[in-house]
Design an enzyme around this catalytic site. Structure first.
Site, short mmCIF file in Angstrom:
data_model
loop_
_atom_site.label_atom_id
_atom_site.label_comp_id
_atom_site.label_asym_id
_atom_site.label_seq_id
_atom_site.Cartn_x
_atom_site.Cartn_y
_atom_site.Cartn_z
N HIS A 127 0.75 -1.36 -0.16
CA HIS A 127 0.09 0.03 0.00
C HIS A 127 0.86 1.26 -0.18
O HIS A 127 1.67 1.57 1.06
CB HIS A 127 -0.92 -0.02 1.19
CG HIS A 127 -1.74 1.03 1.28
ND1 HIS A 127 -1.79 1.95 2.50
CD2 HIS A 127 -3.02 1.54 0.42
CE1 HIS A 127 -2.93 2.93 2.06
NE2 HIS A 127 -3.51 2.66 0.90
N GLU A 153 0.32 -0.74 -4.82
CA GLU A 153 -0.67 0.09 -5.03
C GLU A 153 0.00 1.71 -4.80
O GLU A 153 0.93 1.87 -3.83
CB GLU A 153 -1.77 0.04 -3.88
CG GLU A 153 -2.94 0.98 -4.35
CD GLU A 153 -2.81 2.19 -3.29
OE1 GLU A 153 -4.19 2.95 -3.29
OE2 GLU A 153 -1.88 2.48 -2.69
N ASP A 174 -0.71 6.11 -5.48
CA ASP A 174 -1.87 7.00 -5.70
C ASP A 174 -1.31 8.37 -6.68
O ASP A 174 -0.07 8.51 -6.65
CB ASP A 174 -2.21 7.89 -4.37
CG ASP A 174 -2.36 6.75 -3.35
OD1 ASP A 174 -3.63 6.31 -3.19
OD2 ASP A 174 -1.58 6.37 -2.65
N HIS A 209 -0.05 10.55 -2.22
CA HIS A 209 -1.26 10.47 -1.97
C HIS A 209 -2.45 11.75 -1.63
O HIS A 209 -3.43 11.83 -1.77
CB HIS A 209 -1.29 9.72 -0.49
CG HIS A 209 -2.32 9.39 0.07
ND1 HIS A 209 -3.22 10.03 0.93
CD2 HIS A 209 -3.36 8.35 0.00
CE1 HIS A 209 -4.38 9.59 1.24
NE2 HIS A 209 -4.43 8.46 0.76
O1 G3P Z 1 -6.48 1.95 -2.87
C1 G3P Z 1 -6.58 1.56 -1.59
C2 G3P Z 1 -6.49 2.63 -0.51
O2 G3P Z 1 -5.31 3.21 -0.87
C3 G3P Z 1 -7.58 3.65 -0.84
O3 G3P Z 1 -7.35 4.54 0.30
O4 G3P Z 1 -6.65 6.97 1.18
O5 G3P Z 1 -5.08 4.84 1.32
O6 G3P Z 1 -5.59 6.07 -1.02
P1 G3P Z 1 -6.14 5.58 0.25
MG MG Z 2 -4.56 4.52 -2.25
#
Ligand code: G3P
Ligand code: MG
Length: 234
Positions: free
Chosen positions: A6, A33, A35, A47
């Site tokens: 993450h 993952e 952002d 993020h």
């Molecule tokens: O994509 C899963 C998760 O990352 C979604 O929430 O705020 O951590 O980007 P956030």
């Molecule tokens: Mg995310």
């Protein structure tokens, strides 16, 4: 059960940086993952809409230039990466889940993806595009149905996973705080993979396995992988 790092291995390295991506790759997990935001005609891997939590900068990201953003420290001397840098680093090594935060021009995203596919080992099947913005996901599917999409939600809707099926999603990405056996079963009946964020506590990892989810997002992917391997041996 798949493990996605993450924001990269963000529990042990500055989130969404190349260092966090490398740490995730070292852990040999299934996916990473990240952002992204579109600023000054480029796609950045970060993020927050505001710079101060994760970088040496201040203010809202959209108010700044490419040069300013690239001059910032994103933790331990890391730079805010651009999407092409991350795609090049991950290409061919594992799945990349790109979560679209502030992206207004899907054509720009497609150009990054197409370039990476043409210039590296990245293939369409390695890419999963997700967002809380379901209008964006619908547009992506309409324009480029070959890209798998993941419908994010932080709620427990009355009609369970119906919205994700309506979006022609590959997967539904659920908040660990709002999950239930019924939600998981409903998603599976609709042919959707179920991925859950953010799962770091070992007890939660066991619970997700018991619920039969298909994958988890963890800030500590190496630890999650080790724990899961131990569970499988029991
Ligand atoms: O994509 C899963 C998760 O990352 C979604 O929430 O705020 O951590 O980007 P956030
Ligand atoms: Mg995310």
């Amino acid at each position: 059960m798949l493990i996605f790092a993450h924001r990269g291995a963000s529990g042990t390295a500055p989130e969404n940086t190349l260092r966090a991506i490398r740490a995730a790759l070292d852990a040999k997990i299934d996916g990473i993952e990240i952002d992204i935001y579109q600023v000054d005609g480029k796609l950045f891997v970060i993020h927050d809409r505001w710079l101060q939590r994760t970088t040496s900068g201040k203010g809202q990201i959209f108010h700044h230039s490419y040069q300013y953003l690239r001059s910032l420290d994103a933790g331990n001397g890391e730079t805010i990466p651009t999407l092409d840098e991350v795609l090049t680093l991950i290409a061919g090594k594992c799945t990349i889940n790109i979560e679209l935060k502030g992206v207004s021009d899907i054509a720009l995203l497609f150009s990054y993806l197409d370039d990476a596919i043409n210039l590296s080992n990245l293939t369409v099947k390695d890419i999963l595009l997700s967002s809380f913005n379901h209008h964006l996901l619908a547009n992506i599917h309409q324009q480029r149905p070959e890209f798998a999409i993941g419908a994010l939600t932080a709620c427990h809707p009355l009609e369970y996973a119906k919205f994700a099926q309506q979006l022609n999603s590959y997967s539904i990405h659920l908040d660990v705080d709002f999950i239930s056996q019924r939600f998981v079963e409903d998603a599976h009946k609709r042919g959707l993979k179920v991925f859950v964020y953010t799962v770091d506590e070992l007890e939660d990892i066991s619970a997700m396995k018991a619920l039969g989810v298909d994958g988890i997002f963890s800030n500590f992917p190496a630890q999650a992988k080790e724990y899961l391997a131990g569970l499988s041996k029991q």
